[in-house]
Design a protein around this motif. Sequence first.
Motif, short mmCIF file in Angstrom:
data_model
loop_
_atom_site.label_atom_id
_atom_site.label_comp_id
_atom_site.label_asym_id
_atom_site.label_seq_id
_atom_site.Cartn_x
_atom_site.Cartn_y
_atom_site.Cartn_z
N VAL A 224 4.29 8.11 2.37
CA VAL A 224 3.49 6.52 2.87
C VAL A 224 2.54 6.74 1.89
N GLY A 225 2.09 5.80 1.16
CA GLY A 225 0.39 5.20 0.39
C GLY A 225 -0.58 5.09 0.97
N PHE A 226 -1.95 5.22 0.80
CA PHE A 226 -2.98 5.32 1.88
C PHE A 226 -3.96 5.06 0.49
N ASN A 227 -5.21 4.54 1.54
CA ASN A 227 -6.39 4.34 0.68
C ASN A 227 -6.96 5.84 1.21
N THR A 228 -7.91 6.43 0.80
CA THR A 228 -7.99 7.97 0.05
C THR A 228 -8.84 7.44 1.62
N ILE A 229 -9.34 6.23 2.48
CA ILE A 229 -10.32 6.24 3.61
C ILE A 229 -9.35 5.10 4.35
N SER A 230 -8.60 5.00 4.92
CA SER A 230 -7.66 4.13 5.66
C SER A 230 -8.37 4.14 7.54
N GLY A 231 -7.47 3.24 8.09
CA GLY A 231 -8.23 3.16 9.75
C GLY A 231 -6.69 3.69 10.25
N HIS A 232 -7.10 3.99 11.53
CA HIS A 232 -5.73 3.97 12.08
C HIS A 232 -4.19 3.25 12.50
N ARG A 233 -4.48 1.93 12.67
CA ARG A 233 -4.36 1.12 11.84
C ARG A 233 -3.06 1.01 11.18
N ASP A 234 -3.53 1.57 10.11
CA ASP A 234 -2.86 1.39 8.29
C ASP A 234 -1.79 2.93 9.27
N ALA A 235 -1.43 3.96 9.93
CA ALA A 235 -0.97 4.83 10.22
C ALA A 235 0.10 4.70 11.67
N PHE A 236 -0.38 4.05 12.38
CA PHE A 236 0.40 4.03 13.66
C PHE A 236 -0.13 2.43 14.04
N VAL A 237 1.65 2.31 14.99
CA VAL A 237 1.10 0.50 16.04
C VAL A 237 0.15 0.98 16.90
N THR A 238 -1.19 0.02 15.95
CA THR A 238 -2.83 0.27 16.92
C THR A 238 -3.79 -0.36 16.71
N ASP A 239 -4.97 -0.77 17.48
CA ASP A 239 -5.37 -2.14 16.80
C ASP A 239 -6.79 -1.49 16.24
N CYS A 240 -6.59 0.08 16.67
CA CYS A 240 -7.66 0.58 15.99
C CYS A 240 -7.95 0.30 14.98
N PRO A 241 -8.57 1.37 14.36
CA PRO A 241 -10.72 1.47 14.84
C PRO A 241 -10.84 -0.24 15.14
N GLY A 242 -10.38 -1.02 15.88
CA GLY A 242 -11.05 -2.32 15.69
C GLY A 242 -11.10 -3.38 14.93
N ASN A 243 -11.20 -4.81 14.86
CA ASN A 243 -10.92 -5.60 13.83
C ASN A 243 -12.37 -5.51 13.13
#
Length: 389
Positions: free
Chosen positions: A351-370
């Motif tokens: 999976v491609g990610f930004n090197t600084i990503s939010g938890h929600r980019d990897a898991f079905v969650t609202d974290c880290p909040g909008n």
Amino acid sequence: MRISLLAALGATAAALLAPPAAAVPVAANPVPGSITTLPLVPSRPGAQARPATPAGPRSADPSGAGETREIQAHGTGSFALVGVSWDDPQVTLAGSVEVRTRSAATGAWSDWYRLAADSEDGPDPAEHPSRGATAPFWVGPSDGIAVRVAAADGPLPAGLRAELVDPGTDPGSAATPQSGAPAGRAAHGAPRPGIVTRSGWGADESLRQAGFVYTGNARTVFVHHTDTANGYTCADSPKLIRAMYQYHVKTNGWRDIGYNFLVDKCGTVYEGRAGGVDQPVLGAHTLGFNANSSGVAAIGTYTDASVPQDQLDGIAKIAAWKLGLTDVDAKGTTNLVSASDGSRYPKGQSVGFNTISGHRDAFVTDCPGNELYTRLPGIRSTAARLQGR
């Protein structure tokens, strides 16, 4: 399904157990704390549900004819963080979990607060969590508790109990950030920010498992929020982290606190999981992608609340430094391989990610909040500038 540690880390990760002597400094006098557990009992016939004040922005749980359990309001010993746990970590609590507490300072009872019914942070399967649990919630010094849990439909998980965490007293000296060597050892190394060590926030090193587990170099920083109340003072941050540490270890059964770093609303950076702040310590923060990453948690809830600029700056500083140790561009992208079907992506998928990503980019969650998630582009830009890019 349980899998081996090496399988959980993936083919590119190296898992190493280091002797305790390699740890970051240990407090000479560990600060004691404790957890009191209280069993939930079947609710009284005819008990009426009342609306809760959400701890975060979660949609209302569906009402139904499911099982209900409770703890009626009563006095307790001192505690400052609360959660609810159950026997089987593989079981999901589908329903609502609500608590209210009595202030030790004023004697007043709080409103009802809804807890996240399933902790969204977590280790990969090799860490073997021992209990299912809600996310913990910081309530401040308290001496009374009431709890109610209602299943959306059908039975509740077995072994439901409230977890009342007393963080203990602060160390004799103030939690002072410790500076390190200037700039990283790579071409685009950022200055190391001041970091409050585990001894600085009063970690009791006897709680965690001995030794440390390392992975490959951090190629991504996953940003989280702790989903706890925002009304804490920065002087309370060490207490809050100690309480979270106890909950992760004693309640969830993890080897240590889940996050690699935490940042409070004053921008102070705290060391999380033990093993060395400049080392690739395997955390328990982003299921499926804990390997080759570092988890940085903003203390608070940032779904609707604005994120303090000092906190944003603290996140950028620690991300820039951690990634810069191995010349990872804070505005770049990278690929990680999922280690769990429980993540947003099937196990084994790259999976491609930004090197600084939010938890929600990897898991079905609202974290880290909008509110925090929308600030990630600015965090990346600040971190890249700190790296001299």
